[in-house]
Write a protein that holds these residues in place. Sequence first.
Motif, short mmCIF file in Angstrom:
data_model
loop_
_atom_site.label_atom_id
_atom_site.label_comp_id
_atom_site.label_asym_id
_atom_site.label_seq_id
_atom_site.Cartn_x
_atom_site.Cartn_y
_atom_site.Cartn_z
N UNK A 8 -1.19 -3.27 16.26
CA UNK A 8 -0.71 -1.99 15.49
C UNK A 8 -0.21 -1.47 14.05
N UNK A 9 1.17 -2.45 14.05
CA UNK A 9 1.58 -2.29 13.01
C UNK A 9 0.82 -2.91 12.04
N UNK A 10 0.20 -3.85 11.94
CA UNK A 10 -1.01 -4.75 10.93
C UNK A 10 -1.88 -4.33 10.92
N UNK A 11 -2.86 -3.14 11.07
CA UNK A 11 -3.58 -2.13 10.78
C UNK A 11 -2.90 -1.23 9.94
N UNK A 12 -1.96 -1.14 10.42
CA UNK A 12 -1.16 0.10 9.12
C UNK A 12 -1.08 -1.03 8.08
N UNK A 13 -0.11 -1.94 8.43
CA UNK A 13 0.26 -2.48 6.87
C UNK A 13 -0.70 -2.46 6.57
N UNK A 14 -1.80 -3.57 7.14
CA UNK A 14 -2.93 -3.34 6.13
C UNK A 14 -3.73 -2.36 5.01
N UNK A 15 -3.79 -1.04 5.98
CA UNK A 15 -4.01 0.03 5.54
C UNK A 15 -3.22 0.88 4.30
N UNK A 16 -1.94 0.19 4.10
CA UNK A 16 -1.17 0.74 3.46
C UNK A 16 -1.29 -0.14 2.23
N UNK A 17 -1.45 -1.07 2.62
CA UNK A 17 -1.79 -1.62 1.36
C UNK A 17 -2.86 -1.78 0.18
N UNK A 18 -4.06 -1.43 1.38
CA UNK A 18 -5.48 -0.94 0.70
C UNK A 18 -5.89 0.63 0.09
N UNK A 19 -4.56 1.66 0.05
CA UNK A 19 -4.21 2.46 -0.05
C UNK A 19 -3.79 2.40 -1.35
N UNK A 20 -2.70 1.64 -1.08
CA UNK A 20 -2.20 1.64 -2.37
C UNK A 20 -2.61 0.60 -3.72
N UNK A 21 -3.03 0.05 -3.13
CA UNK A 21 -3.78 -1.02 -4.20
C UNK A 21 -4.94 -1.06 -4.67
N UNK A 22 -5.27 0.06 -3.60
CA UNK A 22 -6.93 0.82 -4.41
C UNK A 22 -7.09 2.01 -5.53
N UNK A 23 -5.66 2.28 -5.73
CA UNK A 23 -4.85 3.23 -6.65
C UNK A 23 -4.85 2.16 -8.29
N UNK A 24 -4.81 1.28 -8.27
CA UNK A 24 -4.81 0.48 -9.16
C UNK A 24 -5.26 -1.19 -9.23
N UNK A 25 -6.66 -1.39 -8.85
CA UNK A 25 -7.65 -2.65 -8.36
C UNK A 25 -6.50 -3.45 -9.52
N UNK A 26 -6.37 -3.87 -11.24
CA UNK A 26 -6.57 -4.10 -11.91
C UNK A 26 -5.04 -5.53 -11.33
N UNK A 27 -3.82 -3.98 -11.11
CA UNK A 27 -2.28 -4.63 -10.55
C UNK A 27 -2.41 -4.88 -9.13
N UNK A 28 -3.79 -4.60 -8.65
CA UNK A 28 -2.99 -6.13 -7.11
C UNK A 28 -4.03 -7.53 -7.02
N UNK A 29 -5.06 -7.30 -8.59
CA UNK A 29 -5.99 -9.12 -8.63
C UNK A 29 -4.54 -10.22 -9.48
N UNK A 30 -3.43 -8.91 -10.85
CA UNK A 30 -2.69 -9.65 -10.67
C UNK A 30 -1.46 -9.72 -9.91
N UNK A 31 -1.08 -8.85 -9.01
CA UNK A 31 -0.44 -9.28 -8.11
C UNK A 31 -0.91 -10.21 -7.04
#
Length: 278
Positions: free
Chosen positions: A218-241
């Motif tokens: 449950x924690x991994x799923x929640x972390x993945x969701x948080x990452x997806x929500x965060x990086x979805x706002x700026x795909x370019x930054x996610x690619x750079x990171x």
Amino acid sequence: MGRIWEEHRASVIALGAALIGFMLSAYIVPEEEQVVVIAAGEPVRTVNTPGGKTEAGIYLRIPFYERVARIEKRVLDLDMTDEEVLSNDQQRLLVNAYARFRISDPIRMVERAGTTEGVRIALEPILNSVLRQELGRRTFSAMLTAERGTALANVRDNLNRQARQYGAEVIDVQIKRTDLPDGAPLQSAFQRMETDREREARTIRAQGARDARIIRAEADAQAAKIYADSFGKDPGFYDFYRAMQSYDATFAPENGNASSSIILSPDNEYLRQFRGRR
């Protein structure tokens, strides 16, 4: 002179007869005793019975017609020697118990048992029987828990119902000792108890591991969701990171690349972040 002596002697004899009569008639009732006065084999009255104010003192009875039965007013003990009892899990137990009682109805006691010792003789097999029945419904391990108190309360109530027909009231029943007979049965019981505890410990550990896996997933799923929500706002930054993480893992000294060379074409897609292209 002789006449005076005769009158004096008659007075002495009368006084002596009155004294003897008083001594034959009087009886003392101490505070720790109760008395039943019996006339012609039948109880006619009681003195200093429980439940009221003390009536200790000196009392009179009719000599040679009434007799006095003295009964203990204090709490009495009924001891039970070691008896074998078969528990619900087919264990032979050595049980040593005792009961405490008092005489609450002295007239009934005199009529049914005669003496306090007669009450003990009557209650001893009843205590034995009631204890066997009650402990026979429970396992040996249950007698080591709080369930023991419930069992003893039932024994006390059942014994008290039987004791009332003898004019007695049971106050308490306690078990001094509950043991297994020495030898193989005792060792077998200990081994079985040890096995049960180990099985219980394995079950608890398995449940803990299962709960840990569930919590981690449950924690991994929640972390993945948080990452997806965060990086979805700026795909370019996610690619750079992600590229920076990859470079760090590839060129880090601890990965053995400190003295190694990697030859790549300047146009290689992997190096696009170094060229400022995303």
